[in-house]
Structures are given as C-alpha cells and as structure tokens.
Design an enzyme around this catalytic site. Structure first.
Site, PDB file in Angstrom:
ATOM      1  N   ASP A   1      34.003  20.997  39.827  1.00 31.25           N
ATOM      2  CA  ASP A   1      33.010  19.922  39.818  1.00 31.25           C
ATOM      3  C   ASP A   1      33.588  18.606  40.331  1.00 31.25           C
ATOM      4  O   ASP A   1      34.799  18.441  40.435  1.00 31.25           O
ATOM      5  CB  ASP A   1      32.525  19.683  38.383  1.00 31.25           C
ATOM      6  CG  ASP A   1      31.502  20.714  37.973  1.00 31.25           C
ATOM      7  OD1 ASP A   1      30.773  21.194  38.855  1.00 31.25           O
ATOM      8  OD2 ASP A   1      31.448  21.039  36.766  1.00 31.25           O
TER       9      ASP A   1
ATOM     10  N   ARG B   1      34.597  26.844  42.056  1.00 25.44           N
ATOM     11  CA  ARG B   1      33.885  25.702  42.634  1.00 25.44           C
ATOM     12  C   ARG B   1      33.993  24.549  41.655  1.00 25.44           C
ATOM     13  O   ARG B   1      33.093  24.308  40.857  1.00 25.44           O
ATOM     14  CB  ARG B   1      32.427  26.077  42.916  1.00 25.44           C
ATOM     15  CG  ARG B   1      32.297  27.030  44.106  1.00 25.44           C
ATOM     16  CD  ARG B   1      30.863  27.426  44.316  1.00 25.44           C
ATOM     17  NE  ARG B   1      30.344  28.160  43.159  1.00 25.44           N
ATOM     18  CZ  ARG B   1      29.066  28.380  42.901  1.00 25.44           C
ATOM     19  NH1 ARG B   1      28.151  27.915  43.716  1.00 25.44           N
ATOM     20  NH2 ARG B   1      28.684  29.060  41.845  1.00 25.44           N
TER      21      ARG B   1
ATOM     22  N   ARG C   1      35.028  22.094  29.716  1.00 22.92           N
ATOM     23  CA  ARG C   1      34.802  20.714  29.264  1.00 22.92           C
ATOM     24  C   ARG C   1      33.961  20.672  27.987  1.00 22.92           C
ATOM     25  O   ARG C   1      34.132  19.790  27.154  1.00 22.92           O
ATOM     26  CB  ARG C   1      34.152  19.916  30.390  1.00 22.92           C
ATOM     27  CG  ARG C   1      35.148  19.606  31.512  1.00 22.92           C
ATOM     28  CD  ARG C   1      34.458  19.229  32.800  1.00 22.92           C
ATOM     29  NE  ARG C   1      33.628  18.058  32.621  1.00 22.92           N
ATOM     30  CZ  ARG C   1      32.743  17.631  33.534  1.00 22.92           C
ATOM     31  NH1 ARG C   1      32.596  18.286  34.681  1.00 22.92           N
ATOM     32  NH2 ARG C   1      32.024  16.551  33.319  1.00 22.92           N
TER      33      ARG C   1
END
Lengths: 255, 255
Positions: free
Chosen positions: B51, B49, B200
């Site tokens: 972002d 999923r 990230r």
C-alpha cells in the site's frame, strides 16, 4: 531562568545549526518557536554548530528567559507541537544561571554511519554514507588507533572562511569502529573541541585506508605534515550525527 | 527470459506498488526504467502489492523479456542508475520461464516498527509509528500468540473496493515481538496470503492490547466475531516494511 534543551534533528533538509539567509537552519526554526511562545527575544547557545546535512540526536542548547515557566514539561510539549517535524526537543531542564552549553561541555560523541556493500537500502540513504568499495576494517582500526590521542590535527582540518584557530592541537579520546548488518559500519568519536570538518576528514581518511589508498603506517607522517592534502577526502555530511554532549554536572528533568 | 528482481524502496513518497493515475508508484517507476532499457513492453508481477507509504527491503518481482541480456549485473547496474533514489534493485537472477513471483511465494515476512516513548527521534519518523503511550509488552505477546495460527481473519481485514475474498481463513505462522533501544518495538510477521491491511490491523489491535483497551483474552472472541469493528485501529502504513518473500527454489545470482 537558564534553560537547557537536548534536541534531535534530521539534518537532511536543514542548512545546519547556524542561522543563514540561504535557507532553513535549526537555530532559526527553534528561535521562531521559542520567541513565539515566550514573547521575548531569545539567544541560543549550542554545544556544536553542526554543518548543513549533519544530524543530531543529542545536541545541547541553552537560553536565558525572563518569563516565568511554571511547568517546563508543558512548555516543551508546546515547543514540540510547533516545531517542524525534522526537529524535536528530546529533553529539557532548568540549569544554573552560569551554565553555558558550549563552554561547559566536557566532551562530544559523534557517530558516523557508512554502508560499503554494492547496494544501499533506500531507507538508509539519508543517514549513512554509501561507499560501495571493499573495505579492510582491520586496517581502518589500526589507523584509527594512530589518529587517537593528542596531536596537531591541521591535516584533518578544513579552513573556514573568516575564522582561524590559535592552534590545531586537539585530544581525540577514542575512535571505535563497530560493524553491523551486512557491510555497515558505525564509527564513534569521543573528544572535546573538534576542528572544522575534523570528524568527516578522519572518516574520509579511514575509508582511504580501508580501500588501500593510504597505509595505516602513513597516519603518523600525515599528522606530522600538518597538510590537509595528505589526508583523505571529506566524508559527506549525511553520515554524521552529533550523538551526545557530555557535562560534568547533570541537572536534568524529563520532558 | 524470465527475470526475478529483489527490490527495496522507501515508501514515504510513493503511492504503493500498483500503478495509479494519482501519483508515483513503484510499479510505474520500475516499468519506466525497464522499458527504456529493454525497448520493449514489460509486464511486472510483484509478490505483494504494498500500500501507499509501506516500505520494502525484499519485495520480489518478475518479468519476461525478449531481448537478450548478456550481462545481468551490468543490466541491473543500469537499472539502478536510472531509478529514483527511493527505489533500489537489491539483487536479480534469471529464473525458469514458469516462475511467478506471486503464485510461487511460500511465505512473506513483514516487519512493523513502532516507538512508544514520549519522544520519537526525527530520524525514525519515516519508518516507525510513534505511539506515545505506555505499552504492556507482555500482554501484547500473549495476544500475538492467540492471533497466530489458522483462523478466519475477517475481523482483521479491511474491505477493498471492487475486490472480495472467497473466504478469510489464513494461516499466520508467527508473530514475534522484539524490543530494542529505548521503548522501540519491532513486530515480525510470517505467513503466506495476507488479507488487505491484515498486518496493520493486527498491529493496531496489539497496541490496543498493550495500552489496556483490549484484553488478551478477548482475542479469540474478536476472531470468532468476524467483525472488523471489534478489533483495534489500522496502524499507519509508514511503520510497515515487506522484509522478505520466501520461495522453495532459490536460483539467485548477485547484482
């Protein structure tokens, strides 16, 4: 002072280099910022008047300015802060007063990107032409060799409104085809003085050769015909990028 | 029938994978098209999923469909014709009824792109983080090695609303740093089960190591601290791309 700038732009949302009343152009955006900072009228000379949708990584412009610029790096930093995100000053330098980005250019390098697989990644759609047909790259290389050199390029030149060329003889120094990734192709052009839409018309013709619509052997007669309708289509603008402009004297300082 | 799709998207103008009332998402756009063609309600399972703003070249989804699909290639061609330009079905295949794109995944490869030169070409601004500071790439490689392996990654996990993990122990199989161009860097991550914003947060930490804000030797204690505030910043979404999802059984057919 005469200032030379190397600029890059994403041409997707720009109507090319030259100012027009119809929308955003690189010239207009750059002038807005330069005149705002310098507080004086400025006239820009660009090495190439790129068309709507065409990109650049190494466009060269120069302009004369009366105002003293004590720190060029700071000046260019300010310019970049004010420019819209699709235009960037890559580098800048002070050049002799008689330097002229257009007239002094000794050559230009254009890159054309195309993807010929069935599918194109959406990440490439802004910078590469999607031509989803099997291409014979070897035939395209053969044709590219025949197009290289000094010829009358009338068959590869579109007629521009209110403008005509004294003659269409140009010297195209090299066309290099480089394959990369899965069915992606970069075509590198080196020459001086390109005619209107000449690169894109050559790409369209090479692609016709690659897909069998034109034979490599026909290139010579197409050149001799001086007839635009004999060559291939005009490849779309978004695959094209003005990569570099060459000059004899290099006087550059970093941004 | 159970259909597996490999999809690519340019996440710039998308609010990520999962449906939300706040704007366009990949799930919503894909559902709209699949349900329009199949004329039946469809439920999509995605391997990741992603972002808002994150890109994909190899997202994998699967869905069950009652309607017969006599020609999958034609079906996928229609899907691509109807999808918006920033989403593309790269490939598709019929898979066994029990195939589940999320649960059956054996690994995921993420790529993170960053430019650390003073200037970033506007052509790269959508797909690569511009971090205009000198980076010590060797120190970053040293830190990457220390992050690789099985650890509790709490220090690299953001807390997600209404969601918590049973534990934060994950096995990050490899982090590979590849330099390209002039001051551009691609960081490749291979692992299964990534935590929320883990990639990230690792990139943000590596960049802190590269610019001297965190020492490579501190990585072990950051991991042990299980404290998010000890690690670096969360790198922006637009540098990240879900590159590939790995499965043990491969049953694919071309689009």
């Amino acid at each position: 002072m005469n200032v030379k700038l190397i600029i890059a732009y994403d041409g997707t949302d720009l109507l090319g280099w030259q100012k027009t009343p119809y929308g955003r152009t690189v010239e207009e955006e750059l002038l807005l910022v330069l005149e705002r900072i310098s507080q004086e009228p400025i006239k820009l000379q660009a090495a190439s008047r790129t068309d709507a949708g065409v990109h650049a990584k190494g466009q060269v412009v120069n302009f004369h300015i009366k105002r003293e610029i004590p720190d060029l790096q700071k000046f260019l930093y300010s310019v970049n802060q004010l420019l819209p995100k699709d235009i960037v000053v890559v580098d800048g330098s002070f050049v002799p007063e008689n330097f002229h980005s257009t007239l002094d250019s000794k050559g230009k390098i254009y890159h054309y990107h195309l993807d010929w697989g069935k599918i194109q990644f959406p990440q490439d759609r802004r910078y590469s032409w999607h031509y989803p047909h099997l291409l014979n790259i070897e035939a395209m290389k053969e044709a590219a060799l025949k197009i290289t050199g000094e010829h009358d390029f009338s068959a590869f030149c579109n007629v521009k409104k209110n403008e005509s060329y004294a003659h269409c003889i140009r010297n195209l120094k090299s066309i290099v085809l480089k394959e990369y990734g899965d069915k992606s192709l970069k075509i590198e052009f080196l020459g001086n003085h390109f005619l209107y839409k000449m690169v894109r018309n050559i790409v369209g013709t090479l692609v016709y050769v690659g897909s069998g619509k034109i034979k490599p052997e026909s290139i010579s007669s197409i050149l001799l015909s001086q007839d635009r309708s004999q060559a291939g289509i005009t490849a779309p603008a978004h695959g094209l990028c003005l990569y570099q402009v060459l000059y004899e004297i290099r006087a550059q300082s970093g941004v």
